[in-house]
Design a protein around this motif. Structure first.
Motif, PDB file in Angstrom:
ATOM      1  N   ALA A  91      54.581  59.796 -14.539  1.00 32.23           N
ATOM      2  CA  ALA A  91      54.681  58.543 -13.775  1.00 32.23           C
ATOM      3  C   ALA A  91      56.087  58.377 -13.220  1.00 32.23           C
ATOM      4  CB  ALA A  91      54.309  57.358 -14.666  1.00 32.23           C
ATOM      5  N   SER A  92      57.104  58.711 -14.029  1.00 29.24           N
ATOM      6  CA  SER A  92      58.470  58.504 -13.512  1.00 29.24           C
ATOM      7  C   SER A  92      58.817  59.524 -12.431  1.00 29.24           C
ATOM      8  CB  SER A  92      59.512  58.470 -14.637  1.00 29.24           C
ATOM      9  OG  SER A  92      59.367  59.592 -15.435  1.00 29.24           O
ATOM     10  N   SER A  93      58.086  60.631 -12.370  1.00 22.49           N
ATOM     11  CA  SER A  93      58.323  61.608 -11.301  1.00 22.49           C
ATOM     12  C   SER A  93      57.321  61.435 -10.153  1.00 22.49           C
ATOM     13  CB  SER A  93      58.176  63.037 -11.850  1.00 22.49           C
ATOM     14  OG  SER A  93      58.878  63.200 -13.044  1.00 22.49           O
ATOM     15  N   GLY A  94      56.398  60.463 -10.262  1.00 24.12           N
ATOM     16  CA  GLY A  94      55.407  60.216  -9.202  1.00 24.12           C
ATOM     17  C   GLY A  94      54.376  61.324  -9.074  1.00 24.12           C
ATOM     18  N   LEU A  95      54.066  62.018 -10.165  1.00 15.67           N
ATOM     19  CA  LEU A  95      53.086  63.121 -10.121  1.00 15.67           C
ATOM     20  C   LEU A  95      51.699  62.638 -10.525  1.00 15.67           C
ATOM     21  CD1 LEU A  95      55.073  65.996 -11.909  1.00 15.67           C
ATOM     22  CD2 LEU A  95      55.091  65.324  -9.511  1.00 15.67           C
ATOM     23  N   VAL A  96      50.689  63.167  -9.852  1.00 10.82           N
ATOM     24  CA  VAL A  96      49.302  62.957 -10.300  1.00 10.82           C
ATOM     25  C   VAL A  96      49.173  63.522 -11.713  1.00 10.82           C
ATOM     26  CG1 VAL A  96      46.958  63.840  -9.959  1.00 10.82           C
ATOM     27  CG2 VAL A  96      48.292  63.022  -7.991  1.00 10.82           C
ATOM     28  N   HIS A  97      48.481  62.802 -12.580  1.00  8.89           N
ATOM     29  CA  HIS A  97      48.322  63.272 -13.971  1.00  8.89           C
ATOM     30  C   HIS A  97      46.828  63.299 -14.308  1.00  8.89           C
ATOM     31  CE1 HIS A  97      49.701  62.737 -18.460  1.00  8.89           C
ATOM     32  NE2 HIS A  97      49.205  63.935 -18.210  1.00  8.89           N
ATOM     33  N   VAL A  98      46.327  64.480 -14.612  1.00 12.72           N
ATOM     34  CA  VAL A  98      44.925  64.621 -15.023  1.00 12.72           C
ATOM     35  C   VAL A  98      44.912  64.835 -16.533  1.00 12.72           C
ATOM     36  CG1 VAL A  98      42.825  66.011 -14.802  1.00 12.72           C
ATOM     37  CG2 VAL A  98      44.273  65.590 -12.788  1.00 12.72           C
ATOM     38  N   ILE A  99      44.281  63.919 -17.241  1.00 10.15           N
ATOM     39  CA  ILE A  99      44.291  63.970 -18.708  1.00 10.15           C
ATOM     40  C   ILE A  99      42.882  64.257 -19.229  1.00 10.15           C
ATOM     41  CG2 ILE A  99      44.810  62.722 -20.846  1.00 10.15           C
ATOM     42  CD1 ILE A  99      46.701  60.938 -19.256  1.00 10.15           C
ATOM     43  N   GLY A 100      42.745  65.426 -19.886  1.00  6.14           N
ATOM     44  CA  GLY A 100      41.467  65.761 -20.519  1.00  6.14           C
ATOM     45  C   GLY A 100      41.520  65.605 -22.024  1.00  6.14           C
ATOM     46  N   THR A 101      42.709  65.384 -22.535  1.00  4.94           N
ATOM     47  CA  THR A 101      42.904  65.226 -23.988  1.00  4.94           C
ATOM     48  C   THR A 101      41.975  64.138 -24.534  1.00  4.94           C
ATOM     49  OG1 THR A 101      45.217  65.746 -23.590  1.00  4.94           O
ATOM     50  CG2 THR A 101      44.677  64.769 -25.736  1.00  4.94           C
ATOM     51  N   THR A 102      41.476  64.341 -25.748  1.00  2.43           N
ATOM     52  CA  THR A 102      40.605  63.340 -26.389  1.00  2.43           C
ATOM     53  C   THR A 102      41.213  62.908 -27.730  1.00  2.43           C
ATOM     54  OG1 THR A 102      39.335  65.106 -27.449  1.00  2.43           O
ATOM     55  CG2 THR A 102      38.514  64.277 -25.334  1.00  2.43           C
ATOM     56  N   GLY A 103      40.622  61.864 -28.305  1.00  6.28           N
ATOM     57  CA  GLY A 103      41.041  61.417 -29.633  1.00  6.28           C
ATOM     58  C   GLY A 103      42.152  60.384 -29.634  1.00  6.28           C
ATOM     59  N   PHE A 104      42.293  59.630 -28.546  1.00  8.37           N
ATOM     60  CA  PHE A 104      43.352  58.618 -28.433  1.00  8.37           C
ATOM     61  C   PHE A 104      43.070  57.397 -29.324  1.00  8.37           C
ATOM     62  CE2 PHE A 104      43.832  61.061 -24.624  1.00  8.37           C
ATOM     63  CZ  PHE A 104      45.169  60.963 -24.272  1.00  8.37           C
TER      64      PHE A 104
END
Ligand SMILES: NC(=O)C1=CN([C@@H]2O[C@H](COP(=O)(O)OP(=O)(O)OC[C@H]3O[C@@H](n4cnc5c(N)ncnc54)[C@H](OP(=O)(O)O)[C@@H]3O)[C@@H](O)[C@H]2O)C=CC1
Ligand SMILES: O=C(O)C1=N[C@H](C(=O)O)C[C@H](O)C1
Length: 272
Positions: A91-104
């Motif tokens: 977010a601080s670099s303005g990049l798209v972030h795709v999150i597939g991680t589970t278990g939050f």
């Protein structure tokens, strides 16, 4: 338009390697960086060679800032606490972030939501077309069947290395069923059963977890009534289905307004 440059975090993991393979196969995407944890044996290795593709000149680093500097987006299938840190950095670099991680945990979900105020994040417990389409069918079926007469159970089986349970996909299906019924999943789910449980609470949504071998991912939503049962099943035969979905999500999110998006948004599948 120039290719979208993608950094893969958790590059040496099962999904990390599948992502590196998918990027090389999908037009419009290029691997710009590969990140592993500090102390990993993978540091300094060629990412292409590590993923069975042959050398591609991208060396695995433990410094995400270096990898992110030349990237437009980040593909992240790691662990919840790690993804929260990468969400802040992306977010601080303005990049798209795709999150597939589970278990939050819920506080970690909230941290990701906060980061999505500054950049486009696509997050899903399952990036495959098949699972997301099936979730729409689950929602429709749950809406059509009276909760007093029909019991809903979500079954899942995964490989022996999986560390979270129930799976992100199982929650995705549970959430779809709860939405179809117009109830709050957190108030109606039964996640574990053991010993003298008493009869099944009417309207509850149950979960059952199996672990073993190399199973990529199998999920069934069982809707059981008096004298009949319906099963909606998805079987993942290969991790490439998740990896292709993640690359597709990054390409879709490029240039989007900040926000937290799902694979239903990416795939344009209505969950109404
Ligand atoms: N949404 C979807 O479609 C799918 C989601 N998943 C989810 O993706 C996640 C990863 O799964 P999987 O690939 O099987 O797991 P792996 O354990 O194989 O991969 C995770 C990788 O992340 C690395 N890692 C840990 N900490 C850091 C860090 N600080 N910086 C960079 N890398 C780090 C790990 O390194 P090390 O092992 O050295 O600690 C490991 O290589 C899980 O949450 C899983 O449930 C999986 C498949 C599909
Ligand atoms: O850990 C896995 O392997 C998988 N995790 C995701 C989940 O938790 O549902 C998606 C897929 O089933 C594989």
């Amino acid at each position: 338009m120039a290719d979208m440059k993608l950094a893969v975090v958790g590059a040496a993991g099962r999904m990390g390697q599948a992502l590196i393979q998918a990027i090389s196969a999908i037009e419009g995407a290029t691997l710009a960086g590969a990140v592993e944890r500090d102390g990993s044996d993978a540091i300094g290795r060629d990412a292409g060679e590590m993923s069975g593709l042959g050398r591609n000149g991208v060396l695995v680093t433990d410094d995400p800032k270096v990898a992110f500097a030349s990237a437009d987006g980040v593909l992240d299938f790691t662990a919840p606490a790690v993804s929260v840190r990468f969400a802040e950095l992306a977010a601080s670099s303005g990049l798209v972030h795709v999150i597939g991680t589970t278990g939050f945990e819920s506080a970690q979900e909230e941290a990701v939501r906060t980061a999505s105020g500054r950049t486009a994040i696509v997050k899903s417990g399952n990036m495959s077309l098949g699972v997301n389409l099936l979730s729409v069918l689950v929602k429709q079926a749950a809406r059509a069947l009276d909760a007093a007469d029909w019991d809903i159970e979500v079954l899942e089986m995964h490989h022996r290395h999986k560390v979270d349970a129930p799976s992100g996909t199982a929650y995705l299906f549970g959430e779809a069923a709860a939405q179809g019924r117009g109830v709050d999943l957190s108030e109606s789910s039964v996640r574990v059963r053991d010993g003298q449980t008493g009869p099944r609470p009417v309207g509850s949504i149950g979960f059952a977890t199996l672990r073993g071998g190399s199973v990529v991912g199998e999920h069934s939503v069982v809707m059981a009534g008096e004298g009949e049962a319906i099963e909606l099943t998805h079987r993942a035969l290969d991790r490439s289905i998740f990896a292709r979905g993640a690359v597709k999500a990054a390409l879709w999110a490029r240039g989007r307004q900040p926000g937290l998006y799902s694979m239903l948004d990416v795939l344009g599948i209505s969950d109404q």
